[in-house]
Design a protein around this motif. Structure first.
Motif, PDB file in Angstrom:
ATOM      1  N   LEU A 227      23.582  -9.763 -19.614  1.00 47.06           N
ATOM      2  CA  LEU A 227      24.013 -10.943 -20.356  1.00 47.06           C
ATOM      3  C   LEU A 227      22.814 -11.591 -21.041  1.00 47.06           C
ATOM      4  O   LEU A 227      21.679 -11.473 -20.553  1.00 47.06           O
ATOM      5  CB  LEU A 227      24.640 -11.979 -19.418  1.00 47.06           C
ATOM      6  N   LYS A 228      23.095 -12.298 -22.110  1.00 46.73           N
ATOM      7  CA  LYS A 228      22.072 -13.139 -22.708  1.00 46.73           C
ATOM      8  C   LYS A 228      22.247 -14.551 -22.150  1.00 46.73           C
ATOM      9  O   LYS A 228      23.362 -14.953 -21.773  1.00 46.73           O
ATOM     10  CB  LYS A 228      22.213 -13.154 -24.221  1.00 46.73           C
ATOM     11  N   THR A 229      21.159 -15.283 -22.092  1.00 48.33           N
ATOM     12  CA  THR A 229      21.219 -16.668 -21.619  1.00 48.33           C
ATOM     13  C   THR A 229      22.290 -17.439 -22.379  1.00 48.33           C
ATOM     14  O   THR A 229      22.356 -17.379 -23.611  1.00 48.33           O
ATOM     15  CB  THR A 229      19.853 -17.340 -21.792  1.00 48.33           C
ATOM     16  N   GLY A 230      23.138 -18.145 -21.627  1.00 50.69           N
ATOM     17  CA  GLY A 230      24.184 -18.945 -22.232  1.00 50.69           C
ATOM     18  C   GLY A 230      25.539 -18.253 -22.327  1.00 50.69           C
ATOM     19  O   GLY A 230      26.567 -18.916 -22.505  1.00 50.69           O
ATOM     20  N   GLN A 231      25.560 -16.950 -22.175  1.00 54.11           N
ATOM     21  CA  GLN A 231      26.839 -16.239 -22.207  1.00 54.11           C
ATOM     22  C   GLN A 231      27.604 -16.471 -20.916  1.00 54.11           C
ATOM     23  O   GLN A 231      27.036 -16.855 -19.886  1.00 54.11           O
ATOM     24  CB  GLN A 231      26.618 -14.734 -22.425  1.00 54.11           C
ATOM     25  N   SER A 232      28.892 -16.202 -20.975  1.00 50.24           N
ATOM     26  CA  SER A 232      29.725 -16.360 -19.782  1.00 50.24           C
ATOM     27  C   SER A 232      30.296 -15.005 -19.380  1.00 50.24           C
ATOM     28  O   SER A 232      30.378 -14.081 -20.193  1.00 50.24           O
ATOM     29  CB  SER A 232      30.861 -17.342 -20.054  1.00 50.24           C
ATOM     30  N   MET A 233      30.670 -14.915 -18.114  1.00 47.29           N
ATOM     31  CA  MET A 233      31.328 -13.703 -17.652  1.00 47.29           C
ATOM     32  C   MET A 233      32.045 -13.971 -16.341  1.00 47.29           C
ATOM     33  O   MET A 233      31.784 -14.985 -15.671  1.00 47.29           O
ATOM     34  CB  MET A 233      30.350 -12.551 -17.473  1.00 47.29           C
ATOM     35  N   THR A 234      32.953 -13.072 -16.002  1.00 46.75           N
ATOM     36  CA  THR A 234      33.691 -13.159 -14.744  1.00 46.75           C
ATOM     37  C   THR A 234      33.533 -11.859 -13.984  1.00 46.75           C
ATOM     38  O   THR A 234      33.709 -10.782 -14.542  1.00 46.75           O
ATOM     39  CB  THR A 234      35.182 -13.420 -14.997  1.00 46.75           C
ATOM     40  N   LEU A 235      33.184 -11.987 -12.711  1.00 46.69           N
ATOM     41  CA  LEU A 235      33.121 -10.846 -11.815  1.00 46.69           C
ATOM     42  C   LEU A 235      34.410 -10.813 -11.003  1.00 46.69           C
ATOM     43  O   LEU A 235      34.843 -11.841 -10.463  1.00 46.69           O
ATOM     44  CB  LEU A 235      31.931 -10.956 -10.862  1.00 46.69           C
ATOM     45  N   LEU A 236      34.990  -9.622 -10.901  1.00 46.30           N
ATOM     46  CA  LEU A 236      36.251  -9.485 -10.190  1.00 46.30           C
ATOM     47  C   LEU A 236      36.041  -8.777  -8.864  1.00 46.30           C
ATOM     48  O   LEU A 236      35.353  -7.765  -8.791  1.00 46.30           O
ATOM     49  CB  LEU A 236      37.250  -8.705 -11.033  1.00 46.30           C
ATOM     50  N   CYS A 237      36.653  -9.317  -7.836  1.00 39.02           N
ATOM     51  CA  CYS A 237      36.653  -8.689  -6.520  1.00 39.02           C
ATOM     52  C   CYS A 237      38.102  -8.487  -6.096  1.00 39.02           C
ATOM     53  O   CYS A 237      38.921  -9.396  -6.222  1.00 39.02           O
ATOM     54  CB  CYS A 237      35.935  -9.565  -5.519  1.00 39.02           C
ATOM     55  N   ALA A 238      38.399  -7.311  -5.586  1.00 43.93           N
ATOM     56  CA  ALA A 238      39.741  -7.021  -5.095  1.00 43.93           C
ATOM     57  C   ALA A 238      39.653  -6.341  -3.736  1.00 43.93           C
ATOM     58  O   ALA A 238      38.794  -5.498  -3.510  1.00 43.93           O
ATOM     59  CB  ALA A 238      40.484  -6.113  -6.083  1.00 43.93           C
ATOM     60  N   GLN A 239      40.571  -6.733  -2.828  1.00 44.85           N
ATOM     61  CA  GLN A 239      40.622  -6.094  -1.514  1.00 44.85           C
ATOM     62  C   GLN A 239      42.073  -5.735  -1.197  1.00 44.85           C
ATOM     63  O   GLN A 239      42.984  -6.464  -1.534  1.00 44.85           O
ATOM     64  CB  GLN A 239      40.016  -7.012  -0.436  1.00 44.85           C
ATOM     65  N   ASP A 240      42.225  -4.594  -0.525  1.00 45.00           N
ATOM     66  CA  ASP A 240      43.575  -4.112  -0.209  1.00 45.00           C
ATOM     67  C   ASP A 240      43.831  -4.098   1.286  1.00 45.00           C
ATOM     68  O   ASP A 240      44.675  -3.338   1.778  1.00 45.00           O
ATOM     69  CB  ASP A 240      43.789  -2.724  -0.822  1.00 45.00           C
ATOM     70  N   MET A 241      43.101  -4.934   2.027  1.00 46.63           N
ATOM     71  CA  MET A 241      43.233  -4.977   3.484  1.00 46.63           C
ATOM     72  C   MET A 241      44.042  -6.179   3.960  1.00 46.63           C
ATOM     73  O   MET A 241      44.118  -6.453   5.167  1.00 46.63           O
ATOM     74  CB  MET A 241      41.829  -4.997   4.109  1.00 46.63           C
ATOM     75  N   ASN A 242      44.614  -6.910   3.011  1.00 46.95           N
ATOM     76  CA  ASN A 242      45.413  -8.090   3.326  1.00 46.95           C
ATOM     77  C   ASN A 242      44.605  -9.158   4.077  1.00 46.95           C
ATOM     78  O   ASN A 242      45.143  -9.889   4.914  1.00 46.95           O
ATOM     79  CB  ASN A 242      46.664  -7.721   4.148  1.00 46.95           C
ATOM     80  N   HIS A 243      43.312  -9.221   3.767  1.00 43.90           N
ATOM     81  CA  HIS A 243      42.460 -10.207   4.416  1.00 43.90           C
ATOM     82  C   HIS A 243      42.682 -11.592   3.829  1.00 43.90           C
ATOM     83  O   HIS A 243      42.871 -11.753   2.630  1.00 43.90           O
ATOM     84  CB  HIS A 243      40.989  -9.814   4.259  1.00 43.90           C
ATOM     85  N   GLU A 244      42.612 -12.605   4.722  1.00 44.53           N
ATOM     86  CA  GLU A 244      42.760 -13.985   4.258  1.00 44.53           C
ATOM     87  C   GLU A 244      41.479 -14.526   3.638  1.00 44.53           C
ATOM     88  O   GLU A 244      41.510 -15.249   2.666  1.00 44.53           O
ATOM     89  CB  GLU A 244      43.151 -14.884   5.437  1.00 44.53           C
ATOM     90  N   TYR A 245      40.343 -14.200   4.272  1.00 43.46           N
ATOM     91  CA  TYR A 245      39.084 -14.805   3.860  1.00 43.46           C
ATOM     92  C   TYR A 245      38.357 -13.894   2.878  1.00 43.46           C
ATOM     93  O   TYR A 245      38.291 -12.676   3.087  1.00 43.46           O
ATOM     94  CB  TYR A 245      38.169 -15.028   5.071  1.00 43.46           C
ATOM     95  N   MET A 246      37.779 -14.519   1.854  1.00 43.35           N
ATOM     96  CA  MET A 246      36.950 -13.765   0.913  1.00 43.35           C
ATOM     97  C   MET A 246      35.711 -14.570   0.575  1.00 43.35           C
ATOM     98  O   MET A 246      35.726 -15.807   0.626  1.00 43.35           O
ATOM     99  CB  MET A 246      37.745 -13.414  -0.357  1.00 43.35           C
ATOM    100  N   TYR A 247      34.635 -13.862   0.213  1.00 44.03           N
ATOM    101  CA  TYR A 247      33.334 -14.487   0.031  1.00 44.03           C
ATOM    102  C   TYR A 247      32.608 -13.866  -1.155  1.00 44.03           C
ATOM    103  O   TYR A 247      32.771 -12.680  -1.433  1.00 44.03           O
ATOM    104  CB  TYR A 247      32.454 -14.269   1.279  1.00 44.03           C
ATOM    105  N   TRP A 248      31.783 -14.677  -1.796  1.00 45.09           N
ATOM    106  CA  TRP A 248      30.852 -14.180  -2.797  1.00 45.09           C
ATOM    107  C   TRP A 248      29.429 -14.505  -2.347  1.00 45.09           C
ATOM    108  O   TRP A 248      29.117 -15.640  -2.008  1.00 45.09           O
ATOM    109  CB  TRP A 248      31.091 -14.812  -4.165  1.00 45.09           C
TER     110      TRP A 248
END
Lengths: 115, 113
Positions: free
Chosen positions: A13-34
């Motif tokens: 990325l260049k400074t000032g740009q935006s982006m979204t990181l995607l996380c997916a889990q298929d274990m039916n977990h309630e808690y998620m963390y970054w």
């Protein structure tokens, strides 16, 4: 059963740009963390979620936003990227019953370079 | 302020010998401790854990020891194998913390033939 997956694997990325990181889990977990991992500092918690529709700040939340609209997905957003956000980002999930909730399962990581 | 510390950034050990990794913590509210293993370009994977009500937990070649009075834990790998070459993270969690973990900085283990 893919476990925890992250998209993309690498991004510049260049400074000032935006982006979204995607996380997916298929274990039916309630808690998620970054987390972010920087040299010599281990993993630091950015934001976390204890269920669909909930989010909370971790240790280093500034400059990031998150959303958990679906139980299986946890999105991390950078609205205006800064060079200090160059890091490796890991998503993790854990379950709340039948096993210590502290045992987290991690994705493969997203390497982000902000120029 | 880092509450979990791994003071040895690297460790080199010969194949077949014992690897001992150390971890110290400062928060007396921590009651659950974990070790994670990480290979390059992969995410950390759970290795072994221990509750504060125990002082030892064993799983195959891996044993974790907890000394609560010293706020110290260690991971023993016996015998060490080349596939054990990785970064090892110590992590800790306090009760009612929603599973949030505090990580140490990691120890790079290299097992030589």
């Amino acid at each position: 059963n893919a476990g925890v997956t992250q998209t993309p694997k690498f991004r510049v990325l260049k400074t000032g740009q935006s982006m979204t990181l995607l996380c997916a889990q298929d274990m039916n977990h309630e808690y998620m963390y970054w987390y972010r991992q920087d040299p010599g500092m281990g993993l630091r918690l950015i934001h976390y979620s204890v269920g669909e529709g909930t989010t909370a700040k971790g240790e280093v939340p500034d400059g990031y936003n998150v959303s958990r609209l679906k139980k299986q997905n946890f999105l991390l957003g950078l609205e205006s990227a800064a060079p200090s956000q160059t890091s490796v980002y890991f998503c993790a999930s854990s379950q709340t019953t039948g096993f210590p909730q502290e045992t987290q399962y991690f994705g493969p990581g997203t390497r982000l370079l902000v120029l | 302020d880092q509450q979990v510390k791994q003071n040895s950034p690297s460790l080199s050990v010969q194949e077949g010998r014992i690897s001992i990794l150390n971890c110290d913590y400062t928060n007396s509210m921590f009651d659950y401790f974990l070790w994670y293993k990480k290979y390059p370009a992969e995410g950390p994977t759970f290795l072994i854990s221990i509750s504060s009500i125990k002082d030892k937990n064993e799983d195959g070649r891996f044993t974790v020891f907890l000394n609560k009075s010293a706020k110290h834990l260690s991971l023993h790998i016996v015998p060490s194998q080349p596939g054990d070459s990785a970064v090892y993270f110590c992590a800790a969690s306090a009760a009612d913390s929603w599973g949030k973990l505090q990580f140490g900085a990691g120890t790079q283990v290299v097992v030589t033939p």
